[in-house]
Design a protein around this motif. Sequence first.
Motif, mmCIF file in Angstrom:
data_model
loop_
_atom_site.group_PDB
_atom_site.id
_atom_site.type_symbol
_atom_site.label_atom_id
_atom_site.label_comp_id
_atom_site.label_asym_id
_atom_site.label_seq_id
_atom_site.Cartn_x
_atom_site.Cartn_y
_atom_site.Cartn_z
ATOM 1 N N LYS A 71 0.830 -1.207 0.000
ATOM 2 C CA LYS A 71 0.000 0.000 0.000
ATOM 3 C C LYS A 71 0.869 1.264 0.000
ATOM 4 O O LYS A 71 1.964 1.263 0.569
ATOM 5 C CB LYS A 71 -0.984 -0.017 1.169
ATOM 6 N N PRO A 72 0.382 2.331 -0.641
ATOM 7 C CA PRO A 72 1.144 3.587 -0.571
ATOM 8 C C PRO A 72 1.001 4.212 0.818
ATOM 9 O O PRO A 72 0.088 3.869 1.568
ATOM 10 C CB PRO A 72 0.480 4.476 -1.636
ATOM 11 N N PHE A 73 1.902 5.124 1.166
ATOM 12 C CA PHE A 73 1.811 5.847 2.434
ATOM 13 C C PHE A 73 0.587 6.760 2.406
ATOM 14 O O PHE A 73 0.312 7.395 1.382
ATOM 15 C CB PHE A 73 3.055 6.724 2.637
ATOM 16 N N ASN A 74 -0.145 6.826 3.537
ATOM 17 C CA ASN A 74 -1.239 7.804 3.636
ATOM 18 C C ASN A 74 -0.621 9.188 3.785
ATOM 19 O O ASN A 74 0.168 9.404 4.707
ATOM 20 C CB ASN A 74 -2.102 7.531 4.875
ATOM 21 N N PRO A 75 -0.972 10.137 2.909
ATOM 22 C CA PRO A 75 -0.337 11.462 3.022
ATOM 23 C C PRO A 75 -0.771 12.185 4.290
ATOM 24 O O PRO A 75 -1.861 11.969 4.818
ATOM 25 C CB PRO A 75 -0.845 12.202 1.773
ATOM 26 N N ILE A 76 0.101 13.060 4.758
ATOM 27 C CA ILE A 76 -0.199 13.904 5.910
ATOM 28 C C ILE A 76 -0.986 15.102 5.387
ATOM 29 O O ILE A 76 -0.769 15.541 4.255
ATOM 30 C CB ILE A 76 1.134 14.344 6.566
ATOM 31 N N LEU A 77 -1.883 15.644 6.197
ATOM 32 C CA LEU A 77 -2.668 16.803 5.779
ATOM 33 C C LEU A 77 -1.727 17.946 5.378
ATOM 34 O O LEU A 77 -0.814 18.290 6.133
ATOM 35 C CB LEU A 77 -3.578 17.247 6.936
ATOM 36 N N GLY A 78 -1.929 18.480 4.187
ATOM 37 C CA GLY A 78 -1.054 19.566 3.704
ATOM 38 C C GLY A 78 0.133 19.079 2.892
ATOM 39 O O GLY A 78 0.857 19.873 2.297
ATOM 40 N N GLU A 79 0.335 17.741 2.848
ATOM 41 C CA GLU A 79 1.434 17.190 2.039
ATOM 42 C C GLU A 79 1.138 17.455 0.557
ATOM 43 O O GLU A 79 -0.018 17.452 0.130
ATOM 44 C CB GLU A 79 1.531 15.677 2.285
ATOM 45 N N THR A 80 2.185 17.711 -0.218
ATOM 46 C CA THR A 80 2.008 17.989 -1.651
ATOM 47 C C THR A 80 2.943 17.084 -2.452
ATOM 48 O O THR A 80 3.887 16.511 -1.900
ATOM 49 C CB THR A 80 2.355 19.456 -1.988
ATOM 50 N N PHE A 81 2.672 16.983 -3.744
ATOM 51 C CA PHE A 81 3.615 16.313 -4.636
ATOM 52 C C PHE A 81 3.506 16.952 -6.017
ATOM 53 O O PHE A 81 2.422 17.059 -6.569
ATOM 54 C CB PHE A 81 3.349 14.810 -4.747
ATOM 55 N N GLU A 82 4.647 17.408 -6.508
ATOM 56 C CA GLU A 82 4.650 18.022 -7.842
ATOM 57 C C GLU A 82 5.430 17.135 -8.815
ATOM 58 O O GLU A 82 6.355 16.421 -8.430
ATOM 59 C CB GLU A 82 5.305 19.404 -7.790
ATOM 60 N N LEU A 83 5.008 17.169 -10.060
ATOM 61 C CA LEU A 83 5.770 16.495 -11.113
ATOM 62 C C LEU A 83 5.830 17.470 -12.283
ATOM 63 O O LEU A 83 4.810 17.771 -12.904
ATOM 64 C CB LEU A 83 5.088 15.191 -11.547
ATOM 65 N N ASP A 84 7.023 17.979 -12.543
ATOM 66 C CA ASP A 84 7.188 18.966 -13.615
ATOM 67 C C ASP A 84 7.866 18.305 -14.807
ATOM 68 O O ASP A 84 9.075 18.090 -14.804
ATOM 69 C CB ASP A 84 8.019 20.145 -13.090
ATOM 70 N N ARG A 85 7.062 17.958 -15.791
ATOM 71 C CA ARG A 85 7.605 17.339 -17.013
ATOM 72 C C ARG A 85 7.315 18.234 -18.226
ATOM 73 O O ARG A 85 7.075 17.744 -19.319
ATOM 74 C CB ARG A 85 6.956 15.959 -17.224
#
Length: 384
Positions: A71-85
């Motif tokens: 399973k993936p990690f449950n994100p913390i409130l306010g966590e972000t993830f960007e992918l710049d392609r």
Amino acid sequence: MKNCIGKELSKIPMPVNFNEPLSMLQRLTEDLEYHDLLDRAAKCESSLEQLCYVAAFTVSSYSTTVFRTSKPFNPILGETFELDRLEENGYRSICEQVSHHPPAAAHHAESKHGWILRQEIKITSKFRGKYLSIMPLGTIHCIFPATGNHYAWKKVTTTVHNIIVGKLWIDQSGEIEILNSKTGEKCILKFVPYSYFSRDVARKVTGEVLDSSGKVHYMLLGTWDEKMDCFKVTPGVENGGDSRQRAHEVEDSRVTLWKRNPLPKNAENMYYFSELALTLNAPESGTAPTDSRLRPDQRLMENGRWDEANAEKQRLEEKQRIARKKREAEAMKASDDGTPYDTYRPLWFERRKDPDTREVAHVYKGGYWESKEKQDWSMCPDIF
């Protein structure tokens, strides 16, 4: 495990030993692996043909799940993830965890090839003993600004079998309706559940693309882990005519819309990650301090330091609990003297009503890439 039967699994703390070294936000970004299908859809002159490519894109997002049993990690409130392609592939994407209970993530991606993809996904899961059902709630939107075509659909149920005994395996089942709210055209995709007794091909998906009057123009056929083909339906032929001729004509119109990329060498030793998934947690400079790549428990686990990762996970969960209690106390104080107080507001997304689907969801309000350019992250919360 037996204490979890019938419960909502997002509320049960799990050791990192069940996880893969990616967060749910990174997992959501993996939907973009076959972004070229949307690039091709943007070039279609016919909206029905465009719908075929959008349907293939919808199916392609399940291809990464076939061997991914961690399973993936449950994100913390306010966590972000960007992918710049933007330079390599013409798109960039930003995700943010916008709610903790129920856990919800908002995602926005746009491409210079002429499409926007956005979604807010809440995951609910039920553990039934032998199997685990994962039901993603929320709508995915794909918009082509040049024509105003706006497609919306929901995900199907994912089931993980043999939780207690045997080899874990994953199945998708249910129906997806992709509706173009501008034209009324739709595609109905059926994910056929696996049956031990069926002679049919496993993981089969069938689909029909219909115009606004309900007439079928294309048939789709394939599997969610390998490929999707599309056949043009010739008007008039289905009301009779030579069946051999029909089969021959249909075969002539076959087009392969999507084929799964092969997994990298030694994938079985790398959580069966695809080429894209392998790059998602690679450290990158200049991202927001809330980015999943900077998450300490996930990084420790990826480096094989399991005990430290579990201790770190507990610390982060406790930190999140303290922050929530503080927000609740402030809300109580604020409401005592009559001023309304919103306990939590995401940084990059805001709740809005969609004019086409009439649904209220978190929509990207802008500002992330501008902050990145200035390297001004002063507004970001301290979550790690």
